[in-house]
Every structure is written in C-alpha cells, then in structure tokens.
Design a protein around this motif. Structure first.
Motif, mmCIF file in Angstrom:
data_model
loop_
_atom_site.group_PDB
_atom_site.id
_atom_site.type_symbol
_atom_site.label_atom_id
_atom_site.label_comp_id
_atom_site.label_asym_id
_atom_site.label_seq_id
_atom_site.Cartn_x
_atom_site.Cartn_y
_atom_site.Cartn_z
ATOM 1 N N VAL A 1 -45.868 -52.265 3.518
ATOM 2 C CA VAL A 1 -44.429 -52.515 3.466
ATOM 3 C C VAL A 1 -44.134 -53.888 4.027
ATOM 4 O O VAL A 1 -45.006 -54.550 4.603
ATOM 5 C CB VAL A 1 -43.630 -51.454 4.281
ATOM 6 N N CYS A 2 -42.888 -54.299 3.875
ATOM 7 C CA CYS A 2 -42.415 -55.540 4.485
ATOM 8 C C CYS A 2 -41.215 -55.198 5.366
ATOM 9 O O CYS A 2 -40.252 -54.597 4.895
ATOM 10 C CB CYS A 2 -42.008 -56.545 3.412
ATOM 11 N N VAL A 3 -41.298 -55.546 6.629
ATOM 12 C CA VAL A 3 -40.192 -55.337 7.564
ATOM 13 C C VAL A 3 -39.374 -56.631 7.583
ATOM 14 O O VAL A 3 -39.887 -57.673 8.007
ATOM 15 C CB VAL A 3 -40.703 -55.001 8.975
ATOM 16 N N PRO A 4 -38.125 -56.608 7.109
ATOM 17 C CA PRO A 4 -37.366 -57.855 6.946
ATOM 18 C C PRO A 4 -36.962 -58.523 8.256
ATOM 19 O O PRO A 4 -36.676 -59.719 8.279
ATOM 20 C CB PRO A 4 -36.134 -57.418 6.149
ATOM 21 N N ASN A 5 -36.930 -57.752 9.348
ATOM 22 C CA ASN A 5 -36.571 -58.331 10.641
ATOM 23 C C ASN A 5 -37.082 -57.409 11.745
ATOM 24 O O ASN A 5 -37.410 -56.243 11.504
ATOM 25 C CB ASN A 5 -35.048 -58.494 10.761
ATOM 26 N N ASP A 6 -37.199 -57.950 12.950
ATOM 27 C CA ASP A 6 -37.598 -57.106 14.076
ATOM 28 C C ASP A 6 -36.583 -55.983 14.265
ATOM 29 O O ASP A 6 -35.367 -56.206 14.178
ATOM 30 C CB ASP A 6 -37.683 -57.929 15.367
ATOM 31 N N VAL A 7 -37.083 -54.777 14.514
ATOM 32 C CA VAL A 7 -36.203 -53.617 14.678
ATOM 33 C C VAL A 7 -36.489 -52.950 16.015
ATOM 34 O O VAL A 7 -37.638 -52.642 16.338
ATOM 35 C CB VAL A 7 -36.405 -52.596 13.536
ATOM 36 N N ASP A 8 -35.451 -52.766 16.799
ATOM 37 C CA ASP A 8 -35.555 -52.018 18.057
ATOM 38 C C ASP A 8 -34.221 -51.295 18.234
ATOM 39 O O ASP A 8 -33.332 -51.742 18.948
ATOM 40 C CB ASP A 8 -35.837 -52.955 19.230
ATOM 41 N N SER A 9 -34.084 -50.190 17.521
ATOM 42 C CA SER A 9 -32.808 -49.497 17.484
ATOM 43 C C SER A 9 -33.024 -48.022 17.253
ATOM 44 O O SER A 9 -33.867 -47.624 16.435
ATOM 45 C CB SER A 9 -31.932 -50.080 16.361
ATOM 46 N N TYR A 10 -32.282 -47.179 17.975
ATOM 47 C CA TYR A 10 -32.363 -45.722 17.820
ATOM 48 C C TYR A 10 -33.801 -45.224 17.931
ATOM 49 O O TYR A 10 -34.228 -44.324 17.207
ATOM 50 C CB TYR A 10 -31.751 -45.297 16.482
ATOM 51 N N GLY A 11 -34.559 -45.807 18.824
ATOM 52 C CA GLY A 11 -35.927 -45.366 19.042
ATOM 53 C C GLY A 11 -36.934 -45.876 18.035
ATOM 54 O O GLY A 11 -38.124 -45.543 18.114
ATOM 55 N N ILE A 12 -36.497 -46.694 17.078
ATOM 56 C CA ILE A 12 -37.396 -47.233 16.063
ATOM 57 C C ILE A 12 -37.762 -48.660 16.429
ATOM 58 O O ILE A 12 -36.889 -49.505 16.629
ATOM 59 C CB ILE A 12 -36.728 -47.194 14.672
ATOM 60 N N ARG A 13 -39.051 -48.908 16.528
ATOM 61 C CA ARG A 13 -39.527 -50.249 16.897
ATOM 62 C C ARG A 13 -40.529 -50.726 15.852
ATOM 63 O O ARG A 13 -41.612 -50.170 15.716
ATOM 64 C CB ARG A 13 -40.175 -50.222 18.283
ATOM 65 N N HIS B 1 -29.719 -48.402 10.824
ATOM 66 C CA HIS B 1 -29.406 -49.286 11.940
ATOM 67 C C HIS B 1 -30.622 -50.131 12.317
ATOM 68 O O HIS B 1 -31.741 -49.649 12.400
ATOM 69 C CB HIS B 1 -28.948 -48.466 13.147
ATOM 70 N N GLY B 2 -30.357 -51.407 12.486
ATOM 71 C CA GLY B 2 -31.421 -52.328 12.851
ATOM 72 C C GLY B 2 -31.968 -53.109 11.677
ATOM 73 O O GLY B 2 -32.644 -54.114 11.856
ATOM 74 N N PHE B 3 -31.695 -52.655 10.455
ATOM 75 C CA PHE B 3 -32.129 -53.352 9.249
ATOM 76 C C PHE B 3 -30.925 -53.978 8.562
ATOM 77 O O PHE B 3 -29.952 -53.284 8.246
ATOM 78 C CB PHE B 3 -32.785 -52.378 8.257
ATOM 79 N N GLY C 1 -27.213 -52.627 7.925
ATOM 80 C CA GLY C 1 -27.124 -51.229 8.310
ATOM 81 C C GLY C 1 -26.539 -50.318 7.257
ATOM 82 O O GLY C 1 -26.175 -49.184 7.556
ATOM 83 N N SER C 2 -26.466 -50.772 6.010
ATOM 84 C CA SER C 2 -25.827 -49.977 4.960
ATOM 85 C C SER C 2 -26.832 -49.068 4.265
ATOM 86 O O SER C 2 -28.047 -49.277 4.312
ATOM 87 C CB SER C 2 -25.185 -50.892 3.919
ATOM 88 N N ASP C 3 -26.303 -48.061 3.584
ATOM 89 C CA ASP C 3 -27.144 -47.178 2.779
ATOM 90 C C ASP C 3 -27.711 -47.930 1.585
ATOM 91 O O ASP C 3 -28.805 -47.612 1.103
ATOM 92 C CB ASP C 3 -26.318 -45.975 2.313
ATOM 93 N N ILE C 4 -26.986 -48.939 1.097
ATOM 94 C CA ILE C 4 -27.482 -49.736 -0.032
ATOM 95 C C ILE C 4 -28.757 -50.471 0.375
ATOM 96 O O ILE C 4 -29.747 -50.495 -0.369
ATOM 97 C CB ILE C 4 -26.412 -50.745 -0.498
ATOM 98 N N GLY C 5 -28.749 -51.081 1.570
ATOM 99 C CA GLY C 5 -29.939 -51.759 2.054
ATOM 100 C C GLY C 5 -31.101 -50.800 2.232
ATOM 101 O O GLY C 5 -32.257 -51.137 1.947
ATOM 102 N N ARG C 6 -30.802 -49.596 2.729
ATOM 103 C CA ARG C 6 -31.856 -48.601 2.900
ATOM 104 C C ARG C 6 -32.488 -48.232 1.559
ATOM 105 O O ARG C 6 -33.705 -48.071 1.467
ATOM 106 C CB ARG C 6 -31.281 -47.352 3.578
ATOM 107 N N MET C 7 -31.655 -48.102 0.517
ATOM 108 C CA MET C 7 -32.211 -47.746 -0.788
ATOM 109 C C MET C 7 -33.127 -48.833 -1.333
ATOM 110 O O MET C 7 -34.118 -48.543 -1.999
ATOM 111 C CB MET C 7 -31.081 -47.453 -1.771
ATOM 112 N N LYS C 8 -32.805 -50.086 -1.052
ATOM 113 C CA LYS C 8 -33.686 -51.172 -1.490
ATOM 114 C C LYS C 8 -35.063 -51.027 -0.848
ATOM 115 O O LYS C 8 -36.096 -51.234 -1.498
ATOM 116 C CB LYS C 8 -33.065 -52.529 -1.150
#
Length: 509
Positions: free
Chosen positions: A200-212, A233-235, A238-245
């Motif tokens: 996968v590709c993580v678009p940015n550092d994530v440290d939110s809601y226990g996800i790192r 949250h953190g990506f 934070g929208s559902d549209i971004g999550r679907m991508k």
C-alpha cells in the motif's frame, strides 16, 4: 563373462517392481489428495454462512445481455460489515451490535469475463430503501432519503440484512445483482495475512484514534491492513470519499498480489480458508465448490482490464447526493454491458441488446417485497386483463417539470386508454410501478417501458400507479438512457484504473 540375457531379465524384473511400486505410490497419493481435498472442501463448507433468499424482492431487474457464445455479465455486491459481534470488536473496537455496510462495491464482470469494473457507493449516499423483510416475516415499507448503509441494519438482524442492501442496489441501479458477499473485520484481516501482506501507499503520517502509520510505501497485513482501509481520521481530509480511494487502491494491490503468486494450492487454500471463515454469501454461492467455480470464472481478468469508479456524487450537507444525469449514464453503461467509455467488450454483433422486458419467471420466484407470494410452482394463474385497459395514474417524483404530462402522452401512444395525472411527489431517484390486486402482470408490462423500474403491490391503487423518478425524468418511453459520445465528467473524474500507481490520487481534498 557376464550373462547379458540374465542381466536384462533381472533389469526388466526390477523395472516391473519399480513400476508397481510407483503405481501403488501414485494411487496412494491420489487417494490421499482426494481425501484431503474432500476434507478441506468440507471444512470450507462448514466455514461459510449464507443469508436467506426470502428477503430478496420478487420484482427485480432482468439479467444482463448475453453473447452468442452464451456469456453473460455478472454483478457481485461486495459489502464490508463493521459489526463488532462475534469477536470483531477486538479488531474494530467499539461495542457489539448490528453493523453497517460501511464498504459497498458493486463489481460488474463483463460478459466476456475478461473485463470488470467495481463501483463504489459511499455509505452516506442518500437513497430510497425499498420494502425489506423483518425478522417477524413482515416487510417494512419503503423509506426515502435514507443513508445507503442504513439498509444493512433494517430489522436489526444479528449479522445484518444483506438482502435489504441488495434490494436497495437493484432499485437504485436497475442492475440485477447475481451474488452478494459480506466480509467482516476478521475475514478481511485473515485474508491479508494469508497472502503475506498487501503493498500500500500511506499518503501521510498517521497518528490518530490509535492508528499509527508512517508515510510511504508499506506492506500491511492483519490489524494494520484493516486500519488502512477503514480509517478516515488522519488521512487527507478525513472524508469517506478519500477512504474509498484507498480501498480501491488496496483492492487493486490485493488482486495484483494474488495474481502474482499464481493460482496454485499453496496460495489459494490458505486464502480460501481465511476468507470463508468470515464470509456471509447468498445461497447460490453457499458452498466451497460453488465459490471455487465462481472464482475460477474470474481468473482470466488482467489487472489492466479492471477499473474502479465512485458513483458521480456531490455533498448534500453532511451527506452525499448522486449527480444526475451522470449517474444515470453509469448505470445504463453497465446495463448495456459497456465499458465506462461506452465501448463493447465483445466483438460487434455478438451481444444481444438488453431488452426492456418484464422480469423472467426465475426473476420473480422469491417472495415479494411487501406482497403476498405469487402462485406456487405448478399452480395456474388466473387470466389477467389487457394491460392497456387498466387505469394508470402518473405521478412526477423526478423534480423535473412536465414529466408526468409527457409520460401520459407517451402512454396513450402505446395504447393505454385511461391515463390520469396525479400530484407531484417528493423527489426520488428511481421509478416505481404500483399495482392493485390482480394487476401484477399489467404492472410488469408497464414497467417494461421504463427500464430499471421497480414493480410492487399498492393496496391503495386503483389499477396502476406510475411514479417517475430521476432515472426517467424525460417522461417518455423511448427506451434506455441515451449514451453520450464522451465520458461524463462525473464518471471520468471518479475513475481509478486498477493498474494505477499505488500512490496516485489517494486523498480527496
């Protein structure tokens, strides 16, 4: 001096003994493999859960067009359940309870079985949820302006209501859903472990809601893979549209991983075992053999011939509204088994046009949404009157002016003798035909003029009630939606080829 003839005879004897040993060994291996195969299939069968067809509506869209060779498109509804019951809370957090279908992808496999497109439907999309069956055997009435993922919760079934979601998708799209598959948290995590992780590709550092997670390309499995596709949250924004991508990119990568490892037993058996332990499927996929046969039918689809598209959408406050006419074009492309740019996947002249016909007998074999069951098999139905002699009341729920009047004119041209205009009603996406007792066949004949229309009983009707939605805002009966020469922006801007770079276009906003 060596006796060559004796040596030769001895060699022949040794060869025959070795052949017998090899033959016996092969026989033992065949039997052992067959036994293991039977045991493994039995184990997979025990893993699989099914949902009853009793909740599937009687009035359904017809099957898609077939090729001269007998090929037919297949529509598979893939749902991700966020239920926390049955141990899923250990992965997803939160309290136990009935889950929502927070991930919904309608996979359209083209008739050539060499191309496919996955259509993502945002969970917050405002739709009409048609009548759906409740645990006590009754049917809840239609509800408009509902969030899409609420259909899964109708009736508060412990494992959700996939039949209601399937009914909703069929009413929304005018496409017949051939199979529905529900995957929970445990199943998803286990599948990623079985293939030893997914790139996968993580678009940015994530440290939110226990996800790192750290920015960049990663190989994730289990809990981390689940976090990647579930988190908002953190990506990005934070929208559902971004999550679907991200979900589309993840599925592309998973397909690439499985295809890269090959369809051998060392890959498929652990994956099948992991998947089936947390799958709920329709009864027609309810065995390991049926699942294997279906999976085998998809093995010739290359990654480059798969696309994902999010339905044309726009924000409606905190919710998502479908954009017309772009979404109507999307459904019509798939109903005609055409690619997103309007092309046919089969050679010219091999496809049978998708005729706007009433459902076939097989399409109406299951209990009706809100209706009493049709005649039982072998029972003769009473003759019904000529459809054009049945009174028709036309309501405009499309939001477009003049729709009911144009429809009335068109119906009279088709020979309908008694057509009256009703009041404009609250806007809805899809067209329905209601019928009073004894007029089901007439309703199906009328619905044939409006592809994708849903037929349902209406005890308050005097004959037939045609309620025109946005899918038939023109009001005429000229047939399917006209396909544009170019790709509508609402489709092209929301399309992601499966072979795209992992890091391409991952966050909305």
């Amino acid at each position: 001096m060596t006796d060559k003839s004796g040596s030769a005879a001895s060699s022949r004897g040794t060869g025959r003994r070795l052949a017998r040993i090899a033959g016996a060994t092969a026989a033992v291996l065949v039997l052992a493999t067959a036994g293991a195969g039977a045991w493994f299939y039995h184990r997979l069968d025990q893993n699989i859960s099914t949902f009853s067809a009793d909740g599937i509506a009687t009035s359904r869209p017809p099957a898609g067009p077939t090729t001269t060779g007998g090929g037919r498109p297949v529509n598979v509804l893939l749902l991700g359940s966020d239920t926390r019951s049955d141990g899923n809370g250990d992965l997803g957090g939160g309290e136990e309870g009935v889950g929502h279908s927070d991930t919904a992808i309608l996979l359209h496999v083209y008739a050539d079985h060499r191309h496919a497109v996955g259509v993502s439907i945002p969970r917050d999309t405002l739709v009409t949820v048609p009548p759906c069956k409740l645990p006590d055997g009754t049917w809840r009435s239609e509800r408009t302006n509902q969030m899409f993922n609420s259909a899964f919760t109708v009736g508060l079934y412990p494992q959700g209501n996939p039949a209601c979601t399937q009914n909703t998708v069929e009413a929304l799209t005018g496409l017949r859903v051939d199979h529905t598959i529900v995957v929970d948290f445990k199943g998803f995590a286990a599948m990623t472990d079985a293939v030893h992780g997914v790139d996968v590709c993580v678009p940015n550092d994530v440290d939110s809601y226990g996800i790192r997670l750290t920015k960049g390309r990663r190989t994730l499995s289990g809990q981390q893979a689940l976090d990647y596709v579930r988190a908002r949250h953190g990506f990005g924004d934070g929208s559902d549209i971004g999550r679907m991508k991200r979900q589309q990119a993840f599925l592309s990568s998973l397909i690439k991983k499985v295809q890269g490892q090959g369809f051998d037993l060392t890959t498929l058996l652990p994956l099948a075992d992991a998947a089936t332990r947390s799958l709920t499927v329709d009864e027609e996929l309810g065995s390991a053999m049926k699942l294997a046969t279906f999976a085998q039918s998809l093995q010739d689809i290359k990654l480059a011939d798969i696309s994902f598209v999010t339905v044309p959408w726009e924000y409606a406050g905190a919710r998502v509204a479908l954009v017309h006419p772009d979404v109507d074009t999307l459904w019509e492309l798939l109903r005609q088994d055409r690619t997103l740019d309007g092309q046919a996947t089969a050679p010219a002249g091999t496809a049978t046009p998708s005729a706007p016909a009433a459902p076939t007998p097989s399409a109406t074999a299951s209990p009706s949404a809100g209706a009493s069951p049709s005649a039982t098999p072998g029972q003769t139905r009473a003759a019904e009157p000529d459809a054009t002699a049945v009174p028709v009341t036309v309501h405009n729920a499309s939001g477009a002016g003049g729709t009911a009047g144009r429809a009335a004119t068109a119906l009279r041209a088709h020979g309908y003798r008694e057509v009256v205009l009703g009041a404009n009603t609250k806007g809805r996406n899809t067209t329905t035909v209601g019928y009073s007792p004894g007029h089901k066949a007439a309703a199906e004949q009328l619905a044939a003029l409006y592809p994708g229309a849903t037929v349902r009983p209406d005890t308050d009707a005097d004959g037939l009630v045609l309620t025109l939605g946005q899918d038939h805002a023109s009001g005429d009966t000229s047939g399917p939606v006209a396909l544009p020469s170019g790709i509508p922006t609402g489709i092209s801007s929301n399309t992601r080829p499966a072979d795209s770079d992992l890091c391409a276009d991952l966050s909305y906003g």
